[in-house]
Design an enzyme around this catalytic site. Sequence first.
Site, mmCIF file in Angstrom:
data_model
loop_
_atom_site.group_PDB
_atom_site.id
_atom_site.type_symbol
_atom_site.label_atom_id
_atom_site.label_comp_id
_atom_site.label_asym_id
_atom_site.label_seq_id
_atom_site.Cartn_x
_atom_site.Cartn_y
_atom_site.Cartn_z
ATOM 1 N N ARG A 105 0.847 -1.191 0.000
ATOM 2 C CA ARG A 105 0.000 0.000 0.000
ATOM 3 C C ARG A 105 0.890 1.252 0.000
ATOM 4 O O ARG A 105 2.092 1.171 0.145
ATOM 5 C CB ARG A 105 -0.927 0.006 1.217
ATOM 6 C CG ARG A 105 -0.217 -0.339 2.501
ATOM 7 C CD ARG A 105 -0.748 0.378 3.692
ATOM 8 N NE ARG A 105 -0.652 1.823 3.556
ATOM 9 C CZ ARG A 105 0.469 2.525 3.760
ATOM 10 N NH1 ARG A 105 1.617 1.919 4.057
ATOM 11 N NH2 ARG A 105 0.460 3.835 3.648
ATOM 12 N N GLY A 106 0.235 2.412 -0.167
ATOM 13 C CA GLY A 106 0.962 3.672 -0.271
ATOM 14 C C GLY A 106 1.112 4.026 -1.739
ATOM 15 O O GLY A 106 1.623 3.217 -2.528
ATOM 16 N N ALA A 107 0.662 5.231 -2.116
ATOM 17 C CA ALA A 107 0.591 5.579 -3.537
ATOM 18 C C ALA A 107 1.897 5.365 -4.300
ATOM 19 O O ALA A 107 1.913 4.692 -5.335
ATOM 20 C CB ALA A 107 0.089 7.013 -3.697
ATOM 21 N N ARG A 166 -6.997 -1.044 -7.332
ATOM 22 C CA ARG A 166 -7.371 0.106 -6.509
ATOM 23 C C ARG A 166 -7.507 1.330 -7.406
ATOM 24 O O ARG A 166 -6.571 1.659 -8.144
ATOM 25 C CB ARG A 166 -6.361 0.346 -5.394
ATOM 26 C CG ARG A 166 -6.191 -0.857 -4.462
ATOM 27 C CD ARG A 166 -5.496 -0.483 -3.174
ATOM 28 N NE ARG A 166 -6.347 0.377 -2.351
ATOM 29 C CZ ARG A 166 -5.879 1.041 -1.276
ATOM 30 N NH1 ARG A 166 -4.610 0.949 -0.952
ATOM 31 N NH2 ARG A 166 -6.699 1.797 -0.570
ATOM 32 N N GLN A 185 -3.456 2.548 10.092
ATOM 33 C CA GLN A 185 -2.128 2.665 9.492
ATOM 34 C C GLN A 185 -1.202 3.560 10.308
ATOM 35 O O GLN A 185 0.011 3.343 10.353
ATOM 36 C CB GLN A 185 -2.236 3.192 8.055
ATOM 37 C CG GLN A 185 -2.862 2.225 7.068
ATOM 38 C CD GLN A 185 -4.340 2.468 6.886
ATOM 39 O OE1 GLN A 185 -5.034 2.921 7.802
ATOM 40 N NE2 GLN A 185 -4.855 2.196 5.691
ATOM 41 N N ASP A 226 -2.689 10.702 -2.497
ATOM 42 C CA ASP A 226 -2.834 9.591 -3.435
ATOM 43 C C ASP A 226 -3.152 10.059 -4.849
ATOM 44 O O ASP A 226 -2.871 9.354 -5.816
ATOM 45 C CB ASP A 226 -3.918 8.634 -2.951
ATOM 46 C CG ASP A 226 -3.450 7.793 -1.784
ATOM 47 O OD1 ASP A 226 -3.089 6.621 -2.006
ATOM 48 O OD2 ASP A 226 -3.425 8.308 -0.658
ATOM 49 N N ASN A 230 -6.488 11.942 -0.235
ATOM 50 C CA ASN A 230 -5.595 11.227 0.674
ATOM 51 C C ASN A 230 -6.461 10.386 1.615
ATOM 52 O O ASN A 230 -7.691 10.382 1.531
ATOM 53 C CB ASN A 230 -4.722 12.212 1.452
ATOM 54 C CG ASN A 230 -3.579 11.510 2.191
ATOM 55 O OD1 ASN A 230 -2.853 10.713 1.599
ATOM 56 N ND2 ASN A 230 -3.428 11.792 3.472
ATOM 57 N N LYS A 231 -5.819 9.663 2.499
ATOM 58 C CA LYS A 231 -6.527 8.758 3.409
ATOM 59 C C LYS A 231 -7.675 9.480 4.108
ATOM 60 O O LYS A 231 -7.551 10.621 4.517
ATOM 61 C CB LYS A 231 -5.543 8.201 4.442
ATOM 62 C CG LYS A 231 -6.132 7.187 5.408
ATOM 63 C CD LYS A 231 -6.805 6.030 4.694
ATOM 64 C CE LYS A 231 -5.855 5.291 3.767
ATOM 65 N NZ LYS A 231 -6.545 4.259 2.968
#
Length: 344
Positions: free
Chosen positions: A44-46, A87, A194, A235, A245-246
């Site tokens: 995970r993580g852009a 995703r 996270q 993201d 973003n998150k």
Amino acid sequence: MKSIEWLNNSIRFLDQTKLPLSEVYIETSDISILADAIRTLKVRGAPLLGIASAYGVLLGIQNEIHSPKEKFFSAFEHAVNLISSTRPTAKNLFWALERMRNIFRLNSIDDPRLLFDKLKSEALLIHEEDRIMCEKIGKHGAELIPDGAKILTHCNTGALATGGIGTAFGVILTARNSGKNISVFVDETRPLLQGARLTMWEFQKEGIPATLINDNAAAWTIKTKKIDLIIVGADRIAMNGDSANKIGTYNLAVLAKEHRIPFYIAAPTSTIDRSIQSGEEIQIEERDVQEVTNGFGKQIAPNNICVFNPAFDVTPSHLISAIITEKGVLRTPFSDSIAYTVKQ
């Protein structure tokens, strides 16, 4: 620590769902296993998703390098389509796939073995470029961090989310390494935690003073702990500066404005989506409701209820003080600074 790496004909990545209790690495040459790892947030993580997607293409085609071109071409399209379906929000994933497509298009007359080698070189380059971009983001962003700063951050933006030292995390790390005395408050980042599981783990490893807070405590923490600034990742960024973003990031931007402190985004220019003009066009991923009702395998809500579980939100550009990229710090009006930067 390497969150992801290419090993000859396989990929090795850290299963982030196992952190912080154990460090488990998965090695596979199967693209379907990688695709599932992306969907289930093992990877995970852009920025890291961009790297993983490029390596995923290699996994999907490597068994066809001795096949007729038609079969090799079909395997390439299948690989790109499979990774694309994992995703929808992270721009870097699609940006990296488009780079792989460009290499494929420009060299399609080559023998599959030669074309594979060129695609592998491009995937490795994407990984190395991300490492360098993280260093530059850290350097540019550290200049915005005053000595003695108390910083609030959200989700995870370190080495676990990138191919280098991280984006927002990298800014904090670079500031600390330059001799600045800083401390950090970390949102737990519900529903998958996270911030608690990953970011606190990374700060602990780096020896940076950090305090975990629950998401609902952000406003009170800003007020009572006298937070100096908020910095997060992104993201996907629209051409006007609106940033996805998150989930929970938008909340922090509103709080930053209310408390008159800077709110910074740190992200590589690969996160900027040149095809969209505003955040209204960003597709927001909605995830399984059980992440909310049955977090980490324990039921915490009644059966048969309605649940809204967006993985991201969009922060309007007017709430963002600056966007920190590898090419420098972008200021308002973002429509101008972003347009200029992406042309460089």
